[in-house]
Structures are given as C-alpha cells and as structure tokens.
Write a protein that holds these residues in place. Structure first.
Motif, PDB file in Angstrom:
ATOM      1  N   THR A 184       0.833  -1.196   0.000  1.00 44.88           N
ATOM      2  CA  THR A 184       0.000   0.000   0.000  1.00 44.88           C
ATOM      3  C   THR A 184       0.874   1.254   0.000  1.00 44.88           C
ATOM      4  N   THR A 185       0.254   2.415   0.208  1.00 44.62           N
ATOM      5  CA  THR A 185       1.009   3.671   0.186  1.00 44.62           C
ATOM      6  C   THR A 185       1.749   3.939   1.481  1.00 44.62           C
ATOM      7  N   ASN A 371      -1.634   0.297  -8.153  1.00 39.97           N
ATOM      8  CA  ASN A 371      -0.243   0.725  -8.297  1.00 39.97           C
ATOM      9  C   ASN A 371       0.182   0.640  -9.758  1.00 39.97           C
ATOM     10  N   LYS A 382       6.953   4.145  -8.010  1.00 36.48           N
ATOM     11  CA  LYS A 382       5.593   3.606  -7.918  1.00 36.48           C
ATOM     12  C   LYS A 382       4.598   4.758  -7.812  1.00 36.48           C
ATOM     13  N   SER A 384       0.582   5.572  -7.145  1.00 33.92           N
ATOM     14  CA  SER A 384      -0.528   4.870  -6.492  1.00 33.92           C
ATOM     15  C   SER A 384      -1.763   5.746  -6.362  1.00 33.92           C
ATOM     16  N   GLU A 386      -5.400   5.347  -4.062  1.00 30.73           N
ATOM     17  CA  GLU A 386      -5.874   4.513  -2.953  1.00 30.73           C
ATOM     18  C   GLU A 386      -7.124   5.102  -2.314  1.00 30.73           C
TER      19      GLU A 386
END
Length: 426
Positions: A184-185, A371, A382, A384, A386
């Motif tokens: 995840t972030t 992602n 990366k 992202s 979310e």
C-alpha cells in the motif's frame, strides 16, 4: 563617536571578496569530486598512483548505477571487497478526507504533503563487515537518524551475522520491510499501533536454505514507531523471529510485500515474540506500563504476479497500576498484477482493545488501490491511487488519528479518504 576612517569600508569589501572566493573554491572542489565520480562511472576503473599502490593503502575503484535502484549509485573496489551505495526516495502525496469532524473543524479536509524522504549510505568493508546509515525526513519535516548499524558476517558461507546499532528488529514481517517495498502507500494501522520500529539493539541472524531466525536485545517499545524519533524507550526489550519456507527456497521472494511477475511460488510461515521492561520513571501514555509481551504470526503466499499475507498480533500489558490486559490485531492483504506494470490490491485491518479497561471499540478498515510501476526492475518508482474506509469512530479506538495513515480525528462512525501518491528515487 569619531567618524569612520575612509579605509574601513574598503577593508570590509576586500574581506567580503576573500570570503566569496573561498566559498567558490570549496564549491569547485565539490564539483571536481562529482565530476570525478561521473567520469569513473563512464570510463570504468580508476587507478591510484603507483606510489600509493605499493603499500596497498588504496585499491582500484569502479563506480556506476544499479538499475534496480535497490542500491542506487555505487563506488566499489574491482574485487567487490569495498563498496558504498548511495540512494534516496521520497513520497509526495495528495489526500482528501471525508468525516464527521469535531466541533470547529471542517468535515472535508484535503491537501498536499510529503509522507517521508529517506537517504541511504550503505555497503561493505571487506566481506566480513557491512554498514548501513539511513536518514529520514518525516511528514512534519523532522530530520532524524533512522538506522545506523555495523554488521559482522561470519560462519560457513557467511550465513551468520550480528548487527550493533540503531536498526529494525525482526518482530513483524510488515515492520521489517522498507517503506518503498510495501503493498500500500504506507504502513498499516496495525503496524502503527503495535510495532517497535527502529531501536538501539544488538541482533543476531542465521539463514539456511529453508529457515532463518533473528534474536535481539534492545530498547524498543511497543507502539514506539508511531512517535519516532520522540518514542519512549524501554529499559530492555528481548525479541526473536523464526521464518520457514513451507514452499520454495528462494529468500529473495520475500524481500518485499508486492509479488512481481516472474517470481517463483512460495509459502512463508513466520512466528515472532518479544518481552520488554519499561522505565516506569519516564514512561508516558500510551506506553504507561511496567512490562509487556508480544506474539506475532504471519503466513504469506507468493506466485507469478501476486502475493498475499495474513498476520496476527497479540500484546499483553502489565500496567503500572491495575491488572494485566491484552490487545490484538489482524491484518489481511493481497495484490495482483493485471499487467507487468499495473497492480490492484486490497487490505483489511482489525485493531482490538481486547480486555483493556475503558470504553474502547474495535478499529475496522478496508483499503483498496491501484499501483503503477513505470519500471519493472524496481519498486522504488511507484504511482498509487488509494481509497480507504473506516467503519468506526477512530477517537474511540486504540489507533491514533494520523494524516500519515489517512484517518483523522472523529467521534462518529464512518470515514473515507482518497489518496494519490508518487514514490520516486534513485
């Protein structure tokens, strides 16, 4: 006051010119160093003077860049006995949050921030010694020394090592990962609530084909990661972790929580535990306890383009006053690559107060995202998007409201955040 003499002003001007010339000389010296390293990277080996080679005080060097970005730029000896890696990455992001805010605050909040920036200086000094220095600037602009340790490698094939200094201790698999290698972030609410983070410690590790273990003595405190670098240390913390590959023998599969395409299949079981004694004189909430213990277990599955993990944590607290109580947490997450560069993922968090005294509720959240990895050879780049939803009123849970997590203060159930994050570096 007598009038200033005519020669005083020219003397100040001359002094200023001298200072400027001195600064320019220093700048040119630094520029010369940078150009030298650049030429070394382009043209290959740098050879020292013959006079210096006779006493072996210096060795031929090469320099370059690791395209995986795992090691960034490097300078090393031709035989690899001496090496310095220099790298960095940063995480700028935009957050939007919808909640029932406390009185005097807006229900909708948005803004830009930089979650963290980290700088790496690491390498080896002969095959016996590794070193690692890691600096961090957090989302509040606080500059701190995150990691600084020396590692001694020994035994057959150097499968044993001992580290001394500030470091991450092996207690949970997520906390053991670098922020750039998360699914995840950012780190999960479970990690934020229960993890030690970095501490000053001595840690021993041994690795074989199917299993490996760590044992450490340090001063880390449960939940200390949340308040680093102002975390309250423990008098002593004893930790240990054992991992066994139920399927597969390639340890590099478990270097991240992402699960790239082309990776072999594997199943990893991890079990860890710890005990700590807290300094009751200086202990402050939320670490207001004399001693505590923690048990963690996780099971991870990796395949061609996916990785999932189920992890559980239980912490027993012996408070300064009152009876012993426990908290626990459950983390479930998984990611799948739709293409070589595009991945979808999801994560569930439960953080429970267990039987802790008071009127605390469970924390339940769901997170989903996408992602995009512009380079298939590295996780350091990366992009992202979310979304996260919190079912409960965060002010009534163990989890501390945090812009880093995405969850802000609220006394009401239901909270939503949306995040766009860019992670980049070298």
């Amino acid at each position: 006051m007598p009038p200033k003499r005519r020669w005083e002003q020219p003397r100040k001007t001359t002094q200023l010119k001298i200072e400027i010339l001195t600064l320019r000389a220093i700048a040119f010296e630094k520029l010369h160093l940078i150009i030298t390293i650049g030429i070394c990277a382009l043209l290959g080996p740098l050879h020292v003077d013959a006079a210096d080679e006779k006493d072996n005080s210096e060795v031929p060097l090469t320099a370059g860049y690791d395209k995986t970005a795992a090691n960034g730029f490097f300078i090393r000896s031709k035989d690899g006995s001496f090496r310095l890696n220099i790298g960095a990455y940063s995480q700028p992001r935009f957050d939007a949050n919808w909640r029932d805010a406390p009185a005097g605050e807006d229900d909708f909040t948005s803004g830009f921030s930089i979650a963290l920036t980290r700088f790496f200086f690491e390498g080896n000094y002969t095959e016996d010694f590794d070193y690692h220095l890691r600096l961090q600037i957090d989302d509040e602009g606080v500059f701190s020394l995150l990691v600084a340790y020396l590692q001694y490698n020994f035994g057959e094939s150097k499968r044993w090592n001992v580290r001394a200094g500030r470091q991450f201790v092996a207690l949970s698999r997520e906390d053991w990962q670098s922020a750039e290698d998360l699914l995840t972030t950012g780190y999960s609410p479970n990690d934020d609530t229960f993890a030690i983070g970095t501490s000053d410690a001595i840690q021993v590790n041994s690795t074989s084909d199917r299993q490996r273990f760590w044992a450490a003595v340090g001063n880390g405190a449960y939940g200390g990661k949340r308040t680093f670098p102002d975390n309250e240390p423990a008098e002593i913390a004893l930790t240990g972790r054992w991992e066994y590959q139920l399927l597969g023998t390639d340890w590099s599969v478990w270097d991240d929580l992402i699960g790239r395409r082309g990776k072999p299949s594997g199943i990893l079981l991890g079990i860890a535990g710890g005990y700590q004694k807290t300094d009751t004189v200086s202990a402050t909430d939320p670490a207001a306890f004399d001693s505590g213990a923690q048990l963690n277990a996780d099971l991870s599955f990796n395949g061609d383009g996916y990785q999932t993990m189920l992890a559980g944590s239980m912490t027993w607290i012996n408070p300064q006053t009152g009876s012993t109580y426990y908290n626990y947490g459950i983390l479930a997450q998984g990611g799948y690559f739709l293409t070589q560069k595009i991945q979808v993922y999801g994560q569930y968090n439960l953080v429970s107060p267990g039987n802790q005294p008071g009127n605390l509720d469970n924390f339940n959240s769901l997170t989903a995202g996408l992602n995009y990895f512009p380079f298939i050879r590295t996780n350091r780049w990366k992009f992202s998007g979310e979304l996260g939803y919190l079912f409960d009123a965060i002010n009534d849970t163990l989890v501390t409201p945090s812009g880093t997590l995405g969850w802000l203060a609220s006394d009401e159930d239901g909270q939503l955040y949306a995040r766009i994050q860019i992670q980049f570096g070298f």
